[in-house]
Design an enzyme around this catalytic site. Structure first.
Site, mmCIF file in Angstrom:
data_model
loop_
_atom_site.group_PDB
_atom_site.id
_atom_site.type_symbol
_atom_site.label_atom_id
_atom_site.label_comp_id
_atom_site.label_asym_id
_atom_site.label_seq_id
_atom_site.Cartn_x
_atom_site.Cartn_y
_atom_site.Cartn_z
ATOM 1 C CB SER A 142 89.579 -12.001 -4.017
ATOM 2 O OG SER A 142 90.076 -11.614 -5.271
ATOM 3 C CE LYS A 168 88.140 -8.757 -5.789
ATOM 4 N NZ LYS A 168 88.621 -7.570 -5.034
ATOM 5 C CE LYS A 170 91.415 -9.890 -8.001
ATOM 6 N NZ LYS A 170 91.567 -8.430 -7.840
ATOM 7 C CG ASP A 195 88.841 -6.466 -8.873
ATOM 8 O OD1 ASP A 195 88.937 -5.511 -9.658
ATOM 9 O OD2 ASP A 195 89.577 -6.595 -7.870
ATOM 10 C CD GLU A 220 87.334 -4.596 -6.587
ATOM 11 O OE1 GLU A 220 86.684 -5.643 -6.329
ATOM 12 O OE2 GLU A 220 88.389 -4.306 -6.019
ATOM 13 C CG ASP A 245 90.800 -1.755 -5.668
ATOM 14 O OD1 ASP A 245 91.493 -0.996 -4.979
ATOM 15 O OD2 ASP A 245 91.092 -2.962 -5.795
ATOM 16 C CE LYS A 269 92.226 -3.797 -2.643
ATOM 17 N NZ LYS A 269 92.997 -4.117 -3.848
ATOM 18 N N GLY A 297 91.420 -6.089 0.195
ATOM 19 C CA GLY A 297 92.622 -6.643 0.819
ATOM 20 C C GLY A 297 93.808 -6.626 -0.117
HETATM 21 O O1 OSB Z 1 92.091 -5.715 -6.709
HETATM 22 O O2 OSB Z 1 91.263 -6.297 -4.873
HETATM 23 C C1 OSB Z 1 92.205 -6.310 -5.664
HETATM 24 C C2 OSB Z 1 94.919 -8.604 -4.327
HETATM 25 C C3 OSB Z 1 96.049 -7.917 -4.690
HETATM 26 C C4 OSB Z 1 95.916 -6.753 -5.396
HETATM 27 C C5 OSB Z 1 94.652 -6.274 -5.733
HETATM 28 C C6 OSB Z 1 93.518 -6.961 -5.350
HETATM 29 C C7 OSB Z 1 93.658 -8.172 -4.668
HETATM 30 C C8 OSB Z 1 92.540 -9.026 -4.314
HETATM 31 C C9 OSB Z 1 92.709 -9.962 -3.134
HETATM 32 O O3 OSB Z 1 91.519 -9.079 -4.939
HETATM 33 C C10 OSB Z 1 92.131 -9.393 -1.924
HETATM 34 C C11 OSB Z 1 92.494 -10.157 -0.682
HETATM 35 O O4 OSB Z 1 91.796 -11.117 -0.359
HETATM 36 O O5 OSB Z 1 93.473 -9.791 -0.010
HETATM 37 MG MG MG Z 2 90.276 -4.707 -6.759
#
Ligand code: OSB
Ligand code: MG
Length: 374
Positions: A142, A168, A170, A195, A220, A245, A269, A297
């Protein structure tokens, strides 16, 4: 089992690089680790749990201090009777905590610690418990919001050269179409997804539909956590598959999302949905309905990363998850680090769910620790 002692450790781990999403910039991960000492058939065993909650209630309504409070004041006391009767099992935790509304991340951490202790006592790996036969899962990463497109391209190049198999990005207002276009032009064949962490509204539908040009695996959570109907409407205006999510908090909401057309793919998750057992139920619902899932995650330490890797070995996890190597976030993990092996993360096969923390590294990262009696 009978719980003998519960220790709530708050850790502060600096991140290797700031992680910016549409909801915040994090430079450090403050995380609750539960150390549960239990008696199983007369022997003492330790179970470890990790909580997904962040320090601020900006990803979900849960946050670290709230988790500490609800855990000590409302959740652990509800396990006391079953624990004294030596009747506590991981499978009974969700039911015993069922009268408490919400607080799924707090419940997930407790259930994980109980399950970890239970499996350790039985000498069984989590992978075995789940019936997983794979020994590794492909690893995705991510990528946070960056200051500029050239910087983003450098960061993505860095991850790809390490072997990450899926990127991924953001996104948020002002950081969406152009960064995605740039990464896609630089890497025409890389599996790519985005995402938004709930940054948009349905009024942005035609703007978001421009992402259809980039052959994304999925988008996402573009809209709010509670906007299930709007996600279904947005899905009709885009070709990119809709993935949820934040909105999916249980197997029941997963089923609703799929049947209403709000989700064609689900990010599972374990922490967000109340634990690994509910995560498995979401997997099962999705497989039944023909919907692919992947494992998300919450910047887990090795403790939670170990459990996520095993879960992601289940057959419905056909999309590469956010299970990166430890050094994606941390210079020094509190467990033996998870490393990339040809773009994969190995699934642990030792007894238990968690990877066991190194006592010295755990102590060094701990900023507060309280003992709670069940
Ligand atoms: O939206 O997936 C998410 C981290 C913290 C809160 C939300 C998200 C995330 C990540 C990182 O995208 C995921 C990871 O590698 O732990
Ligand atoms: Mg997410």
């Amino acid at each position: 089992m009978r719980i003998r002692r519960v220790q709530l450790h708050t850790l502060a781990l600096p991140l290797v690089t700031p992680f910016t999403t549409s909801f915040s910039t994090q430079t450090e991960r403050r995380v609750l680790i539960i150390e549960l000492t239990a008696e199983v058939d007369g022997a003492l065993v330790t179970g470890w749990g990790e909580c997904g909650a962040l320090t601020e209630p900006v990803y979900s309504s849960e946050y670290l201090d709230g988790v500490l409070d609800v855990t000590a004041a409302h959740l652990l006391p509800r396990l006391a009777a079953a624990s004294s009767a030596d009747e506590l099992t991981a499978e009974s935790v969700a039911g015993l905590l069922g009268k408490v509304i919400g607080h799924r991340m707090a419940k997930a951490a407790i259930e994980m610690a109980v399950l970890d202790a239970q499996l350790r006592a039985a000498g069984q790996s989590f992978k075995d418990y789940l019936g997983v036969t794979l020994d590794r899962v492909p690893s995705g990463v991510s990528v946070g919001i960056q200051d500029s497109i050239p910087r983003l391209l450098d960061v993505v190049d860095g991850y790809l050269s390490k072997g990450y198999q899926r990127i991924k990005l953001k996104i948020q207002h002002g950081w969406d179409i152009e960064p995605v276009r740039a990464v896609r032009e630089a890497h025409p064949d890389v599996p790519l997804q985005v995402d938004a962490n709930a940054a948009y509204t349905l009024a942005d539908a035609s703007h978001l539909a421009q992402l259809d040009a980039f052959d994304l695996l999925l988008i996402e959570q573009p809209l709010g956590e509670e906007d299930m109907r709007h996600h279904a409407l947005l899905a009709q205006q885009m070709r990119t598959p809709m993935c949820l999510d934040e909105s999916v908090v249980s197997a029941a909401s997963a089923k609703d999302a799929i049947e209403w057309g709000a989700a064609a793919i689900i990010n599972i998750k374990p922490s967000r949905v109340g634990g690994y057992l509910e995560a498995r139920r979401i997997h099962d619902v999705a497989v039944d309905l023909g919907v692919p899932v992947w494992c998300g995650g919450m910047l887990e330490t090795g403790i939670g990363r170990a459990g996520n890797a095993a879960l992601a070995g289940m057959p419905g996890f056909t999309i590469t998850g956010d299970i990166s190597a430890s050094d994606r976030f941390y210079t020094e993990d509190i467990t033996e680090p998870f490393e990339l092996v040809e773009g994969h993360i190995m699934i642990p096969d030792a007894p238990g769910v968690a990877a066991v923390p190194d006592p010295v590294r755990l102590a060094a990262a701990t900023v507060a620790s309280t003992s709670v009696s069940p």
